[in-house]
Design a protein around this motif. Sequence first.
Motif, PDB file in Angstrom:
ATOM      1  N   SER A 133       0.771  -1.136  -0.086  1.00  0.00           N
ATOM      2  CA  SER A 133       0.075   0.012   0.112  1.00  0.00           C
ATOM      3  C   SER A 133       0.850   1.313  -0.086  1.00  0.00           C
ATOM      4  CB  SER A 133      -1.151  -0.075   1.348  1.00  0.00           C
ATOM      5  OG  SER A 133      -0.054  -0.003   2.472  1.00  0.00           O
ATOM      6  N   ASP A 134       0.249   2.161  -0.630  1.00  0.00           N
ATOM      7  CA  ASP A 134       1.140   3.395  -0.644  1.00  0.00           C
ATOM      8  C   ASP A 134       0.007   4.640  -1.223  1.00  0.00           C
ATOM      9  OD1 ASP A 134       2.888   5.438  -0.548  1.00  0.00           O
ATOM     10  OD2 ASP A 134       4.618   4.214  -2.065  1.00  0.00           O
ATOM     11  N   THR A 135       0.636   5.888  -1.034  1.00  0.00           N
ATOM     12  CA  THR A 135      -0.154   6.854  -1.583  1.00  0.00           C
ATOM     13  C   THR A 135       0.589   7.664  -2.718  1.00  0.00           C
ATOM     14  OG1 THR A 135      -1.030   6.938   0.630  1.00  0.00           O
ATOM     15  CG2 THR A 135      -1.975   8.619  -0.870  1.00  0.00           C
ATOM     16  N   VAL A 136      -0.311   7.884  -3.823  1.00  0.00           N
ATOM     17  CA  VAL A 136       0.628   8.698  -4.835  1.00  0.00           C
ATOM     18  C   VAL A 136      -0.175  10.123  -4.795  1.00  0.00           C
ATOM     19  CG1 VAL A 136       1.018   8.875  -7.266  1.00  0.00           C
ATOM     20  CG2 VAL A 136       0.906   6.738  -6.161  1.00  0.00           C
ATOM     21  N   ASN A 137       0.712  11.233  -4.550  1.00  0.00           N
ATOM     22  CA  ASN A 137       0.382  12.660  -4.888  1.00  0.00           C
ATOM     23  C   ASN A 137       1.445  13.207  -5.289  1.00  0.00           C
ATOM     24  OD1 ASN A 137       1.813  12.836  -2.465  1.00  0.00           O
ATOM     25  ND2 ASN A 137      -0.047  12.441  -1.473  1.00  0.00           N
ATOM     26  N   GLN A 138       1.259  14.590  -5.769  1.00  0.00           N
ATOM     27  CA  GLN A 138       2.296  15.329  -6.504  1.00  0.00           C
ATOM     28  C   GLN A 138       3.508  15.256  -5.582  1.00  0.00           C
ATOM     29  OE1 GLN A 138       2.283  16.183  -9.934  1.00  0.00           O
ATOM     30  NE2 GLN A 138       0.907  14.489  -9.598  1.00  0.00           N
ATOM     31  N   SER A 197       4.610  13.693  -3.107  1.00  0.00           N
ATOM     32  CA  SER A 197       5.372  12.636  -2.927  1.00  0.00           C
ATOM     33  C   SER A 197       6.212  12.479  -4.328  1.00  0.00           C
ATOM     34  CB  SER A 197       4.443  11.120  -2.544  1.00  0.00           C
ATOM     35  OG  SER A 197       3.904  11.000  -3.861  1.00  0.00           O
ATOM     36  N   ILE A 198       5.783  12.297  -5.325  1.00  0.00           N
ATOM     37  CA  ILE A 198       6.495  12.297  -6.577  1.00  0.00           C
ATOM     38  C   ILE A 198       7.501  13.019  -6.649  1.00  0.00           C
ATOM     39  CG2 ILE A 198       6.285  12.387  -9.089  1.00  0.00           C
ATOM     40  CD1 ILE A 198       3.437  11.526  -9.106  1.00  0.00           C
ATOM     41  N   TYR A 199       7.205  14.431  -6.351  1.00  0.00           N
ATOM     42  CA  TYR A 199       8.395  15.572  -6.490  1.00  0.00           C
ATOM     43  C   TYR A 199       9.558  15.084  -5.641  1.00  0.00           C
ATOM     44  CZ  TYR A 199      10.778  19.819  -6.162  1.00  0.00           C
ATOM     45  OH  TYR A 199      11.492  20.860  -6.003  1.00  0.00           O
ATOM     46  N   GLU A 256      -2.322  11.092 -11.307  1.00  0.00           N
ATOM     47  CA  GLU A 256      -1.404  11.808 -10.426  1.00  0.00           C
ATOM     48  C   GLU A 256      -1.581  11.758  -9.178  1.00  0.00           C
ATOM     49  OE1 GLU A 256      -2.373  15.493 -12.358  1.00  0.00           O
ATOM     50  OE2 GLU A 256      -0.992  15.134 -14.264  1.00  0.00           O
ATOM     51  N   PHE A 311      -3.569   9.256  -6.016  1.00  0.00           N
ATOM     52  CA  PHE A 311      -4.190   7.984  -5.757  1.00  0.00           C
ATOM     53  C   PHE A 311      -3.780   7.322  -4.476  1.00  0.00           C
ATOM     54  CE2 PHE A 311      -1.710   6.566  -9.085  1.00  0.00           C
ATOM     55  CZ  PHE A 311      -1.282   5.511  -8.832  1.00  0.00           C
ATOM     56  N   PHE A 361      -3.796   3.444  -2.417  1.00  0.00           N
ATOM     57  CA  PHE A 361      -4.085   2.088  -2.490  1.00  0.00           C
ATOM     58  C   PHE A 361      -3.598   1.150  -1.508  1.00  0.00           C
ATOM     59  CE2 PHE A 361       0.029   2.878  -4.642  1.00  0.00           C
ATOM     60  CZ  PHE A 361       0.695   1.605  -4.246  1.00  0.00           C
ATOM     61  N   TYR A 379       7.314   6.192 -10.910  1.00  0.00           N
ATOM     62  CA  TYR A 379       6.568   7.434 -11.441  1.00  0.00           C
ATOM     63  C   TYR A 379       7.086   7.744 -12.785  1.00  0.00           C
ATOM     64  CZ  TYR A 379       6.033   7.897  -6.343  1.00  0.00           C
ATOM     65  OH  TYR A 379       5.382   7.897  -4.965  1.00  0.00           O
TER      66      TYR A 379
END
Lengths: 641, 121
Positions: free
Chosen positions: A195-200, A202-204, B91, B93, B95, B108
Amino acid sequence: MKSQRKVAVAPAANLGAKNTSTQSLASNAGNDPNMAGNEDWLPPKVLLKPPGQLQLTEPELEEELTRILNANNPHAPQNIARYNNKERVFKASPNVDHFVVHFEFDGYWIYKEKEEEAPEAPPAAETTTESTGTETEGGEGAPPASAAPPAEEEKKQKGPLRNQFNFSERAAQTINNPYRERSTNTEPPPARVFSDTVNQWSIYDAYMEDLQAKEKSDDDKQNILPTENNHNEDAYYKNPELKKAMIIIERMANQNTFDDVAQDYKYWEDASDELGDRKSGSLLPLWKFVCEKEKRKQVTAVCWNPKNTDLFAVGYGSYDFSKQGPGMIACFTLKNPSYPEYLYLTESGVMSLDYHPQHPSFLAVGLYDGSVLVYNMQKKVDGPLFKCNAKNGKHTDPVWQVCWQKDDLDDNMNFFSVSSDGRVAQWTLLQNELIYTDVIRLKFNESGTELVGEDEPLFSLAGGCCFDFHKTIDHLFVVGTEEGRIHKCSKTYNSQYLLSFDAHQMSVYTVRYNPFHGNVFLSASADWTVKLWDHCKDKPLVSFDLNSSVGDVAWAPYSSTVFAAVTAEGKAFVFDLNENKYEPICEQQIVRKAKLTHCAFNPFEPILLVGDDKGTVVSLKLSPNLRKVNNIDCAMIYQQS
Amino acid sequence: MADSGSSANLAAASADKGGAAAASDDKDTRRTFNYPLVKFCDMQDELKTEVVDMVVTAVEKHFANFETASKVIKELMDKRCGSSWHVVVGEGFGFDITHEMRNLMFMYFGGTVGILIWKQS
């Protein structure tokens, strides 16, 4: 008989005729009253003749006709030809059908338990009883009984009809195995929760982290690169400290490998030498020195270093005129038999070597092309220190021997060389050049009587093969020549010989002054002999025949009466004149299938080096009997002989 | 599991919120971020490089439409390594999934897009 014959009318029916004849006989004779009486009531037989019967004469009746009855059909055709499809021809068939049907009749009786009457799927027992019942009912009335059965019985009899002749025995029947259910289940593939969360942001953050990591690794690489450059192999070899360590390691490895040889070198003494009053000794082979680089070259010179007891130089070249090539000088040490300590390559084959007795790093070398070189082993260079060329007095023929002499009055080092061009030259090492002076030109014949007219200049010089200097009288030396003569010369007279010895029939390979008794020298020659001379007498003191061309001879450094010689047969001989003036005290086969070319005693240790024409140098340890040191006056011995 | 299409809209909205100066700064950095960054992956190395290449081409081709991009990736993965692959492209989410081991890729791309690929039947 005649009458009987007459009575018998039918000629074909013999049996019948006989019968009638007997009856007629009986009636005629009347000898059996009963019979006669019995037949009396019968009407008399009248023989009827069919009309048109053949009338036969007596002889015709007498004639016997034989008939053979057989089963052949006389009407069957004998010549039936049929087409043979296989061979594609008409063929007469040999088998004729003789079967003839005269009468045929189909019966109306049928079997009682025929299919129509079989009962309809009743139990087996019932049918049997029933059938027996019908059997008992009566034989003759069977067909009508079965034809009209009661209605219920007919019902029973219907159904699947049984074939009496189609059944299988119980023993032949196999069991049908019952079915069973079986099932299995595999493990599901291993799964994991993620499990993880993707948002801007965290990507940055992830990308920034990656960038920083990359920058860091770039910095590391820059730090590493220059050090990598230092780590190539040359650096290892050029590092003097490391080189020293590597040499030590190499020697240690060799010492481990040849441990038993080293033990022999130090401690082995041939026990058999002590037994009884045996005078002979033996040679124990120790290390073998082979220069891997040049296995085809011959050993042309062997020379011990005068200061370092374990170091020696070996010259490689070729004695074969047609197989000349570059030569080599290898300096081996006993501590490392696997690889030479120093290695120098020369343009031409090496023919002779000599270490300077006072300056052990200086090595004089004579080459096949006539040039002489001087190497300084202390200088870490591959080339020679001095080298003569065509301008400054190079010999025109191979330089067979070089020998250092005492420094001259100006303290310049100098050495002598002898060549088959007939010159003995002295070479002086100056600051930066090599100066030569011809000491003597070896004239072929002093008197010149054998030569006539124009030939004289061509053969005016004799080829020198070897020389040796008197140990105490500086100016005296002897020269051995190709034609077998030995000349005693002096450095001060360059025009004539002091004495000439008609020594050998073939070329003289070696002459050696005794290191202790100055006036005695040895000569070895290709004519199989080694001769001992007093340089004041023109006849040899002793001559030894060694049964093969003698390559080299050497005095032992420890005793005035011991010398060694090597021959082309591969044998090494050691003589001790104190023990035996006629026979060698040691004769030993050193190599097989090779010629021994040179030998040299170690000046300090009881070791003899022997070189052969396969490029191998063998070190031999002298057994105690061979290295006896005697205190007697050697002059006595030589005078006796 | 977030739907890829809706998250795209969210992200677009959030990007609008940022100031003009910040956006220009972002663009510079994003240009430098124009490479795939594998966050977590337990695939075999051979497969991993192949999948990364595949994802890069698919997302670059359908950059405006994450739904088709994810569909393309899923179909390619099904064809490449058997059925029941799941792909999420978006962009933003969150999970929590159960996946078969050695069949997960979380990466990414382009500084703004997260891609999650896993297999679970």
